[in-house]
Enzyme design. Sequence first.
Site, mmCIF file in Angstrom:
data_model
loop_
_atom_site.group_PDB
_atom_site.id
_atom_site.type_symbol
_atom_site.label_atom_id
_atom_site.label_comp_id
_atom_site.label_asym_id
_atom_site.label_seq_id
_atom_site.Cartn_x
_atom_site.Cartn_y
_atom_site.Cartn_z
ATOM 1 N N GLY A 239 13.068 -52.801 -68.213
ATOM 2 C CA GLY A 239 14.470 -53.011 -67.918
ATOM 3 C C GLY A 239 14.854 -54.289 -67.211
ATOM 4 O O GLY A 239 16.042 -54.612 -67.123
ATOM 5 N N GLU A 275 6.671 -50.948 -67.980
ATOM 6 C CA GLU A 275 6.911 -51.047 -69.425
ATOM 7 C C GLU A 275 7.865 -52.195 -69.749
ATOM 8 O O GLU A 275 8.927 -51.980 -70.353
ATOM 9 C CB GLU A 275 7.501 -49.731 -69.945
ATOM 10 C CG GLU A 275 6.654 -48.507 -69.689
ATOM 11 C CD GLU A 275 7.354 -47.203 -70.091
ATOM 12 O OE1 GLU A 275 8.556 -47.238 -70.453
ATOM 13 O OE2 GLU A 275 6.703 -46.155 -70.043
ATOM 14 N N ARG A 278 11.743 -56.861 -72.959
ATOM 15 C CA ARG A 278 12.563 -58.061 -73.071
ATOM 16 C C ARG A 278 12.035 -59.226 -72.228
ATOM 17 O O ARG A 278 12.006 -60.371 -72.652
ATOM 18 C CB ARG A 278 13.981 -57.704 -72.617
ATOM 19 C CG ARG A 278 15.008 -58.772 -72.872
ATOM 20 C CD ARG A 278 16.333 -58.421 -72.202
ATOM 21 N NE ARG A 278 16.776 -57.082 -72.405
ATOM 22 C CZ ARG A 278 17.671 -56.699 -73.316
ATOM 23 N NH1 ARG A 278 18.205 -57.574 -74.126
ATOM 24 N NH2 ARG A 278 18.036 -55.440 -73.413
ATOM 25 N N CYS A 346 29.323 -59.047 -95.621
ATOM 26 C CA CYS A 346 30.729 -58.693 -95.880
ATOM 27 C C CYS A 346 31.308 -57.786 -94.802
ATOM 28 O O CYS A 346 31.660 -56.631 -95.070
ATOM 29 C CB CYS A 346 30.823 -58.031 -97.238
ATOM 30 S SG CYS A 346 29.995 -59.019 -98.481
ATOM 31 N N TYR A 375 14.294 -57.624 -79.416
ATOM 32 C CA TYR A 375 15.335 -56.859 -80.107
ATOM 33 C C TYR A 375 16.034 -57.723 -81.162
ATOM 34 O O TYR A 375 17.230 -57.603 -81.390
ATOM 35 C CB TYR A 375 16.333 -56.266 -79.090
ATOM 36 C CG TYR A 375 15.625 -55.449 -78.021
ATOM 37 C CD1 TYR A 375 15.000 -54.249 -78.352
ATOM 38 C CD2 TYR A 375 15.531 -55.898 -76.701
ATOM 39 C CE1 TYR A 375 14.315 -53.515 -77.392
ATOM 40 C CE2 TYR A 375 14.849 -55.166 -75.742
ATOM 41 C CZ TYR A 375 14.245 -53.978 -76.090
ATOM 42 O OH TYR A 375 13.562 -53.255 -75.147
HETATM 43 N N1 LLP Z 1 10.645 -48.212 -71.603
HETATM 44 C C1 LLP Z 1 11.547 -47.394 -72.187
HETATM 45 C C2 LLP Z 1 11.383 -45.948 -72.064
HETATM 46 C C3 LLP Z 1 12.642 -47.941 -72.897
HETATM 47 O O1 LLP Z 1 13.544 -47.133 -73.453
HETATM 48 C C4 LLP Z 1 12.774 -49.347 -72.983
HETATM 49 C C5 LLP Z 1 13.891 -49.941 -73.717
HETATM 50 C C6 LLP Z 1 11.788 -50.150 -72.364
HETATM 51 C C7 LLP Z 1 10.747 -49.552 -71.682
HETATM 52 C C8 LLP Z 1 11.833 -51.640 -72.416
HETATM 53 O O2 LLP Z 1 12.959 -52.140 -71.773
HETATM 54 P P1 LLP Z 1 13.145 -53.721 -71.543
HETATM 55 O O3 LLP Z 1 12.111 -54.165 -70.550
HETATM 56 O O4 LLP Z 1 12.980 -54.398 -72.857
HETATM 57 O O5 LLP Z 1 14.536 -53.826 -71.022
HETATM 58 N N2 LLP Z 1 18.272 -53.112 -78.274
HETATM 59 C C9 LLP Z 1 18.771 -53.353 -76.951
HETATM 60 C C10 LLP Z 1 17.788 -52.906 -75.876
HETATM 61 C C11 LLP Z 1 17.339 -51.473 -76.007
HETATM 62 C C12 LLP Z 1 16.344 -51.053 -74.944
HETATM 63 C C13 LLP Z 1 15.779 -49.731 -75.253
HETATM 64 N N3 LLP Z 1 14.767 -49.275 -74.351
HETATM 65 C C14 LLP Z 1 19.162 -54.802 -76.815
HETATM 66 O O6 LLP Z 1 19.043 -55.552 -77.789
HETATM 67 O O7 LLP Z 1 19.628 -55.232 -75.765
#
Ligand code: LLP
Length: 423
Positions: A239, A275, A278, A346, A375
């Site tokens: 996150g 985890e 991004r 479109c 993403y």
């Molecule tokens: N762990 C879990 C349980 C998650 O659901 C997620 C992301 C992560 C780790 C990784 O989170 P990060 O470090 O990447 O923030 N498609 C969206 C983002 C969706 C995130 C979903 N879960 C976007 O393009 O902003």
Amino acid sequence: MDHFDYHDGELCAEDVPIARIAAEVGTPFYCYSTATLERHYQVFAGAFAGADALVCYSLKSNSNVAVVGTLARLGAGADIVSEGELKRAQAAGIPAHKIVFSGVGKRREEMKAALDAGVLQFNVESLPELEALNEVALAVGTRAAVALRVNPDVDAGSHHKISTGREQDKFGIAWADARATYAAAARMPGIEIVGIDVHIGSQLSSLDPFESAFRKVADMVEILRAGGHNISRIDLGGGLGVPYHETDQAPPLPSAYADMIKRVTGHLKCQIILEPGRLISANAGVMVSTVVYVKRSGDRTFIILDGAMNDLLRPALYEAFHRVLPVSEAAPDAPQSAVDLVGPVCESGDTFARNRLMPPLAAGDLVVFCTAGAYGAVMSSTYNTRPLAPEVLVRGGEFAIVRRRPSLDEMLAAEAAPSWQKP
Ligand code: LLP
């Protein structure tokens, strides 16, 4: 920090001119930088050096086997949400004992595949899921190591579509039900409780919501231990946000995030699982596209690109901002004008940016969308029967096509006319 810079007026990925890759691969395509991936992983993992921590890269942000393989070589584990991601993590060389299986709707076949592989733990999000996992584990003749994902009811303050820790969100076990669900798990012979899990959302720009959630989780660990449960691992999810815009307030540094975590959870003497997705992959990738037409309509100028919302969905889905750079550097005194950068699909939603100040652009010019490594390719589709954009990985002065563009015949090959349409 990334490794996409101008060298002599030409945008390069590390030491490779992007125009050279475009000439060989065609556009649109995704381009990733090994040095950037490595640096991000090392900065993040380094922030936890000395702590008992396992960094499980979240494959959903970018699951290309070459990208995951780059991180596997540095010792990364994996956070997966499907059997497909399990396969990718293993193909990339991540050992099963460093893989955590997350997700709100795991199917029994997927649970079996993960048990057969020997993953480190399942992050379970509901009582029905727990019951299913118990049954699958018993059928396989094993016990599944489980952390229950709890919902701390904390607002991540991020985009509403990617905030996951509020009570109304579908994720995790309601705070009020957590103790009872642990008690139920303890009675299941196919379940071995090993920890607790939380993930409140993505693209967080402040540590405060993390700290609120992690404090609640730390308190819960003590309550659960007092209830006789063995909690030896805390999975804190991902996150941490990244800057998309030059003017974005800089998100917290991994070191500040790690210090906060050590402060809030250190006394529990648990292994910490992280985890990040991004943070590792976003700035390690760009999406490269060619200007097809410059269309003037009334007082607007549309820069029509060959990349579209099917290739990079984030602007259409979240109104997300991605910086756009011309591959040939504009002269410092070049005039800027406000244009709309759009794709050929479109839908009016196929708009990457409106009223964006850009230097002069003409048909045939190349542009890149920055911060597209997370993403981006993973969320692409073949809408409008557009082939998935290829992916290229750069390392120093060399590059490799790590996913090729499928041919139109390959795209049609899985489809068949029903018998009644056959001559
Ligand atoms: N762990 C879990 C349980 C998650 O659901 C997620 C992301 C992560 C780790 C990784 O989170 P990060 O470090 O990447 O923030 N498609 C969206 C983002 C969706 C995130 C979903 N879960 C976007 O393009 O902003």
